[in-house]
Scaffold this motif. Structure first.
Motif, PDB file in Angstrom:
ATOM      1  N   THR A  74       0.854  -1.181   0.000  1.00 17.92           N
ATOM      2  CA  THR A  74       0.000   0.000   0.000  1.00 17.92           C
ATOM      3  C   THR A  74       0.889   1.228   0.000  1.00 17.92           C
ATOM      4  OG1 THR A  74      -0.113   0.119   2.397  1.00 17.92           O
ATOM      5  CG2 THR A  74      -1.853  -1.106   1.292  1.00 17.92           C
ATOM      6  N   SER A  75       0.353   2.310  -0.551  1.00 17.94           N
ATOM      7  CA  SER A  75       1.092   3.557  -0.575  1.00 17.94           C
ATOM      8  C   SER A  75       0.090   4.673  -0.325  1.00 17.94           C
ATOM      9  CB  SER A  75       1.737   3.728  -1.954  1.00 17.94           C
ATOM     10  OG  SER A  75       2.139   5.071  -2.135  1.00 17.94           O
ATOM     11  N   THR A  76       0.547   5.742   0.285  1.00 16.48           N
ATOM     12  CA  THR A  76      -0.349   6.889   0.337  1.00 16.48           C
ATOM     13  C   THR A  76      -0.477   7.390  -1.091  1.00 16.48           C
ATOM     14  OG1 THR A  76       1.347   8.571   0.577  1.00 16.48           O
ATOM     15  CG2 THR A  76       0.544   7.529   2.607  1.00 16.48           C
ATOM     16  N   TYR A  77      -1.621   7.987  -1.383  1.00 18.59           N
ATOM     17  CA  TYR A  77      -1.824   8.496  -2.738  1.00 18.59           C
ATOM     18  C   TYR A  77      -0.804   9.596  -3.031  1.00 18.59           C
ATOM     19  CZ  TYR A  77      -4.206  10.218  -6.906  1.00 18.59           C
ATOM     20  OH  TYR A  77      -4.493  10.592  -8.191  1.00 18.59           O
ATOM     21  N   ALA A  78      -0.483  10.386  -2.038  1.00 21.50           N
ATOM     22  CA  ALA A  78       0.489  11.467  -2.235  1.00 21.50           C
ATOM     23  C   ALA A  78       1.874  10.920  -2.602  1.00 21.50           C
ATOM     24  CB  ALA A  78       0.571  12.321  -0.969  1.00 21.50           C
ATOM     25  N   ASP A  79       2.311   9.882  -1.906  1.00 23.23           N
ATOM     26  CA  ASP A  79       3.618   9.292  -2.222  1.00 23.23           C
ATOM     27  C   ASP A  79       3.634   8.704  -3.629  1.00 23.23           C
ATOM     28  OD1 ASP A  79       4.578   9.968   0.223  1.00 23.23           O
ATOM     29  OD2 ASP A  79       4.532   7.926   1.066  1.00 23.23           O
ATOM     30  N   LEU A  80       2.527   8.076  -4.012  1.00 24.95           N
ATOM     31  CA  LEU A  80       2.455   7.462  -5.338  1.00 24.95           C
ATOM     32  C   LEU A  80       2.573   8.541  -6.418  1.00 24.95           C
ATOM     33  CD1 LEU A  80       1.979   4.740  -6.819  1.00 24.95           C
ATOM     34  CD2 LEU A  80      -0.420   5.391  -6.979  1.00 24.95           C
ATOM     35  N   LYS A  81       1.843   9.615  -6.232  1.00 27.28           N
ATOM     36  CA  LYS A  81       1.896  10.697  -7.219  1.00 27.28           C
ATOM     37  C   LYS A  81       3.276  11.340  -7.254  1.00 27.28           C
ATOM     38  CE  LYS A  81      -1.495  13.575  -7.963  1.00 27.28           C
ATOM     39  NZ  LYS A  81      -2.708  14.426  -7.842  1.00 27.28           N
ATOM     40  N   ASP A  82       3.892  11.415  -6.102  1.00 29.83           N
ATOM     41  CA  ASP A  82       5.222  11.991  -6.054  1.00 29.83           C
ATOM     42  C   ASP A  82       6.227  11.105  -6.804  1.00 29.83           C
ATOM     43  OD1 ASP A  82       6.902  14.098  -5.051  1.00 29.83           O
ATOM     44  OD2 ASP A  82       7.894  12.505  -3.887  1.00 29.83           O
ATOM     45  N   TYR A  83       6.085   9.795  -6.627  1.00 32.25           N
ATOM     46  CA  TYR A  83       7.004   8.867  -7.296  1.00 32.25           C
ATOM     47  C   TYR A  83       6.860   8.945  -8.817  1.00 32.25           C
ATOM     48  CZ  TYR A  83       9.438   4.510  -8.423  1.00 32.25           C
ATOM     49  OH  TYR A  83      10.298   3.586  -8.951  1.00 32.25           O
ATOM     50  N   TYR A  84       5.629   9.141  -9.281  1.00 36.60           N
ATOM     51  CA  TYR A  84       5.389   9.213 -10.727  1.00 36.60           C
ATOM     52  C   TYR A  84       5.249  10.652 -11.235  1.00 36.60           C
ATOM     53  CZ  TYR A  84       4.933   4.168 -10.683  1.00 36.60           C
ATOM     54  OH  TYR A  84       5.186   2.831 -10.551  1.00 36.60           O
ATOM     55  N   LYS A  85       5.796  11.560 -10.448  1.00 40.27           N
ATOM     56  CA  LYS A  85       5.677  12.994 -10.767  1.00 40.27           C
ATOM     57  C   LYS A  85       6.124  13.305 -12.202  1.00 40.27           C
ATOM     58  CE  LYS A  85       6.802  17.230  -8.311  1.00 40.27           C
ATOM     59  NZ  LYS A  85       7.894  18.094  -8.658  1.00 40.27           N
ATOM     60  N   ASP A  86       7.265  12.764 -12.576  1.00 43.88           N
ATOM     61  CA  ASP A  86       7.812  13.081 -13.893  1.00 43.88           C
ATOM     62  C   ASP A  86       6.862  12.631 -15.013  1.00 43.88           C
ATOM     63  OD1 ASP A  86       9.902  14.054 -15.667  1.00 43.88           O
ATOM     64  OD2 ASP A  86      10.123  11.935 -16.206  1.00 43.88           O
ATOM     65  N   ILE A  87       6.325  11.435 -14.883  1.00 46.82           N
ATOM     66  CA  ILE A  87       5.400  10.952 -15.915  1.00 46.82           C
ATOM     67  C   ILE A  87       4.122  11.803 -15.905  1.00 46.82           C
ATOM     68  CG2 ILE A  87       4.102   8.972 -16.790  1.00 46.82           C
ATOM     69  CD1 ILE A  87       6.043   7.161 -15.335  1.00 46.82           C
ATOM     70  N   LEU A  88       3.620  12.070 -14.712  1.00 47.52           N
ATOM     71  CA  LEU A  88       2.377  12.848 -14.620  1.00 47.52           C
ATOM     72  C   LEU A  88       2.535  14.229 -15.245  1.00 47.52           C
ATOM     73  CD1 LEU A  88       1.178  11.823 -11.047  1.00 47.52           C
ATOM     74  CD2 LEU A  88      -0.070  11.481 -13.197  1.00 47.52           C
ATOM     75  N   GLU A  89       3.709  14.826 -15.051  1.00 48.03           N
ATOM     76  CA  GLU A  89       3.900  16.182 -15.559  1.00 48.03           C
ATOM     77  C   GLU A  89       4.334  16.219 -17.017  1.00 48.03           C
ATOM     78  OE1 GLU A  89       6.557  18.132 -12.858  1.00 48.03           O
ATOM     79  OE2 GLU A  89       5.027  18.219 -11.271  1.00 48.03           O
ATOM     80  N   ASN A  90       5.113  15.216 -17.414  1.00 47.71           N
ATOM     81  CA  ASN A  90       5.781  15.345 -18.718  1.00 47.71           C
ATOM     82  C   ASN A  90       5.378  14.340 -19.790  1.00 47.71           C
ATOM     83  OD1 ASN A  90       7.384  17.507 -17.712  1.00 47.71           O
ATOM     84  ND2 ASN A  90       8.623  15.982 -16.637  1.00 47.71           N
ATOM     85  N   CYS A  91       4.603  13.363 -19.441  1.00 47.09           N
ATOM     86  CA  CYS A  91       4.262  12.360 -20.457  1.00 47.09           C
ATOM     87  C   CYS A  91       2.860  12.624 -20.976  1.00 47.09           C
ATOM     88  CB  CYS A  91       4.356  10.954 -19.863  1.00 47.09           C
ATOM     89  SG  CYS A  91       4.307   9.653 -21.106  1.00 47.09           S
ATOM     90  N   HIS A  92       2.783  13.116 -22.198  1.00 55.58           N
ATOM     91  CA  HIS A  92       1.493  13.397 -22.801  1.00 55.58           C
ATOM     92  C   HIS A  92       1.438  12.761 -24.179  1.00 55.58           C
ATOM     93  CE1 HIS A  92       0.525  15.977 -19.483  1.00 55.58           C
ATOM     94  NE2 HIS A  92       1.713  16.517 -19.597  1.00 55.58           N
ATOM     95  N   PHE A  93       0.365  12.033 -24.387  1.00 55.60           N
ATOM     96  CA  PHE A  93       0.224  11.213 -25.587  1.00 55.60           C
ATOM     97  C   PHE A  93       0.556  11.971 -26.867  1.00 55.60           C
ATOM     98  CE2 PHE A  93      -2.328   9.457 -29.063  1.00 55.60           C
ATOM     99  CZ  PHE A  93      -1.957   8.127 -29.024  1.00 55.60           C
ATOM    100  N   LYS A  94      -0.019  13.155 -26.995  1.00 56.38           N
ATOM    101  CA  LYS A  94       0.108  13.872 -28.249  1.00 56.38           C
ATOM    102  C   LYS A  94       1.580  14.156 -28.578  1.00 56.38           C
ATOM    103  CE  LYS A  94      -2.007  17.720 -30.755  1.00 56.38           C
ATOM    104  NZ  LYS A  94      -0.813  18.560 -30.939  1.00 56.38           N
ATOM    105  N   GLU A  95       2.286  14.708 -27.610  1.00 58.77           N
ATOM    106  CA  GLU A  95       3.701  15.044 -27.858  1.00 58.77           C
ATOM    107  C   GLU A  95       4.552  13.780 -28.024  1.00 58.77           C
ATOM    108  OE1 GLU A  95       2.861  17.546 -24.432  1.00 58.77           O
ATOM    109  OE2 GLU A  95       1.430  17.356 -26.094  1.00 58.77           O
ATOM    110  N   GLU A  96       4.287  12.766 -27.196  1.00 56.86           N
ATOM    111  CA  GLU A  96       5.089  11.539 -27.264  1.00 56.86           C
ATOM    112  C   GLU A  96       4.935  10.858 -28.623  1.00 56.86           C
ATOM    113  OE1 GLU A  96       7.141  10.532 -24.876  1.00 56.86           O
ATOM    114  OE2 GLU A  96       6.496  12.057 -23.433  1.00 56.86           O
ATOM    115  N   CYS A  97       3.713  10.917 -29.167  1.00 52.05           N
ATOM    116  CA  CYS A  97       3.401  10.090 -30.324  1.00 52.05           C
ATOM    117  C   CYS A  97       3.548  10.801 -31.663  1.00 52.05           C
ATOM    118  CB  CYS A  97       1.991   9.522 -30.177  1.00 52.05           C
ATOM    119  SG  CYS A  97       1.934   8.267 -28.903  1.00 52.05           S
ATOM    120  N   GLU A  98       3.762  12.104 -31.603  1.00 54.27           N
ATOM    121  CA  GLU A  98       3.935  12.863 -32.834  1.00 54.27           C
ATOM    122  C   GLU A  98       5.240  12.460 -33.513  1.00 54.27           C
ATOM    123  OE1 GLU A  98       1.953  17.203 -32.853  1.00 54.27           O
ATOM    124  OE2 GLU A  98       3.889  16.994 -31.881  1.00 54.27           O
TER     125      GLU A  98
END
Ligand SMILES: *[C@@H]1O[C@H](CO)[C@@H](O)[C@H](O)[C@H]1NC(C)=O
Ligand SMILES: *[C@@H]1O[C@H](CO)[C@@H](O)[C@H](O)[C@H]1NC(C)=O
Ligand SMILES: *[C@@H]1O[C@H](CO)[C@@H](O)[C@H](O)[C@H]1NC(C)=O
Ligand SMILES: *[C@@H]1O[C@H](CO)[C@@H](O)[C@H](O)[C@H]1NC(C)=O
Length: 467
Positions: A431-455
């Protein structure tokens, strides 16, 4: 070459059908051997391979069920289940190749030295091309039973009149899987205001088709599968091919890696679809099966896994969607509103789950899977059969916890793969706190966007150098 059977000399004198009957009367040694192959069927594995307790009781929650519980002060708010469709028939292409191989074996005169060839010539080719990848009856049972187990595990979420969002890839086998899952839950859940039972959403469930960079650089780029092609021609596959050729009394030149793979696939399909050990299985030893499993894993690795970054980056759209719904549920909970989507079930493919798991960093080996490191990869984490068998499921559960009693943070998350809690990489806990999980995946959440990745890049670079 398979050991000569005691009846071989007698069989020599008989026509092939009679020889086959005789084979059936003999002790079933090669057939028994096949039971040992089922752990190596890769993406064609039965769900029971990862949860063997289901063989005896398809509705049992298994030995790990109690250990996965959270403290009583936590209540589930939202469950998102990403499913692979259930057991399916072979695709039209696989059926065509099987038909060709089978026809070749039937055309040959019965050879006494080749009981395996005789048994296969007598085998009934029952697959028709029109079955093309459709859901098998066993696949419907996979889904109905999975639904019933999930409902039993999370009774509060699956209680009557909760709202269920059910989405699916447009493929027939996924729509049918979604409908079977729905049936498994019984009639009491609400489908909300929209009339449709299953909503088709390929941009979420088949993101790979919509990702131009993935299509150009991997899917339609022959050079991208060079490790797979090299392994097909390599010494391990060569040995398997020669053994199979010899068991069938065919010159090795008449076989190739693809035909050997079709024979192995047929062994796996007959077990998954019909629950029988077919004579195709007797062509392979456990060692051969390991080699063919590696061939299957290599393809998954380079096409859906860590092989190329774009494989996993193309799943950003799904990753973002998961966290958007989690965010929304947390918001609603904080402002004491009812959760608008307590249950989200989405049916896709192995190709939907594998990239997402790679994006999140699961099952990553220190070394890449390559044509020349078969032996060093014997204990690899990346084994498709353990990750994405038929009916594979990745479940995210968001909990609200009563802080006074637990002293833990209010919102907690669990991830279950194939109904077993996963260890989060950042904490090595289930189990993880939701905050810790979001923090761990911060880079993906902020920088991974389908449109830019797939262009595709504007300048015309040839794909492979860029990969
Ligand atoms: C599919 O899901 C995405 C993300 O939730 C959404 O933006 C899109 O409108 C959906 N498409 C269809 C056809 O429902
Ligand atoms: C599959 O076959 C095995 C062995 O013959 C049998 O024990 C089992 O009950 C069968 N399973 C199903 C679902 O029919
Ligand atoms: C993670 O936890 C498991 C037990 O839950 C333990 O066996 C393992 O060694 C731990 N791994 C790390 C890297 O701490
Ligand atoms: C890129 O190259 C391909 C083949 O070399 C060509 O068909 C295509 O038109 C080119 N695209 C652009 C934007 O130059």
């Amino acid at each position: 070459m398979a050991p000569r059977r005691p009846g071989a000399a007698l069989a020599a004198a008989l026509p092939s059908a009679a020889a086959f009957l005789l084979l059936l009367l003999l002790p079933p040694s090669p057939l028994l051997a096949a039971a040992g192959l089922s752990g190596y069927f890769g993406t064609k594995s039965r769900y029971e391979e990862v949860n063997p307790h289901l063989v005896h009781d398809p509705l049992s929650l298994g030995p790990g069920a109690a250990g996965a519980r959270l403290p009583a002060a936590c209540a589930p708010l939202q469950l998102r289940a990403l499913l692979r469709h259930g057991t399916r028939y072979p695709t039209a292409g696989q059926i065509r190749r099987l038909g060709q191989l089978h026809a070749r074996l039937r055309r040959r005169p019965a050879a006494a030295a080749c009981p395996a060839a005789a048994a296969l010539a007598a085998w009934q080719m029952w697959y028709e091309e029109s079955l093309d990848g459709r859901l098998a009856p066993q696949g419907r049972r996979d889904m109905e039973q999975l639904a019933r187990r999930l409902a039993a595990r999370f009774p509060a979420l699956f209680a009557a009149r909760r709202r269920l969002l059910l989405a699916s890839s447009s493929k027939h086998r996924c729509l049918q899987s979604g409908a079977a899952f729905r049936r498994g839950l019984g009639p009491s859940l609400s489908l909300g205001t929209d009339e449709v039972e299953v909503e088709v959403n390929d941009s979420l469930m088949r993101f790979f088709d919509h990702c131009a960079k993935f299509v150009a650089w991997v899917e339609e780029n022959d050079a991208a599968m060079c490790q797979v092609d090299a392994f097909k021609e390599g010494p391990e596959m060569r040995k398997v091919l020669e053994k199979v050729a010899s068991a069938l009394c065919l010159p090795a030149e008449e076989l190739n890696a693809d035909l050997v793979q079709v024979a192995f696939l047929t062994c796996s399909y007959e077990l998954a679809i019909k629950n029988v050990t077919s004579p195709w299985c007797s062509l392979f030893s456990e060692e051969d099966a390991k080699v063919l499993e590696y061939l299957n894993d290599l393809k998954q690795y380079w096409k859906r896994g860590y092989g190329y970054d774009i494989n996993s980056r193309s799943s950003c759209i799904l990753f973002q969607d998961i966290f958007q719904h989690l965010d929304k549920a947390v918001e609603e909970s904080k402002s004491s509103k009812p959760i608008s989507s307590p249950l989200i079930v989405q049916v896709g493919h192995a190709e939907t789950l594998q990239p997402l798991l790679a994006l999140m960093g699961f099952f990553k080996d220190d070394e890449p899977l390559k044509a020349n490191n078969y032996v060093r990869q014997a204990h690899r984490k990346f084994r498709s059969g353990r990750i994405v068998p038929y009916a594979a499921n990745l479940v995210f559960v968001l909990y609200h916890c009563d802080q006074v009693k637990t002293s833990k943070e209010e919102y907690q998350v669990q991830m279950l793969l194939n109904e077993k809690p996963m260890l989060f990489h950042h904490s090595n806990e289930t189990t993880s706190t939701y905050a810790d999980l979001k923090d761990y995946y911060k880079d993906i959440l902020e920088n991974c966007h389908f449109k830019e990745e797939c262009e595709l890049p504007k300048v015309n670079v040839t794909a492979v150098d860029e990969l």
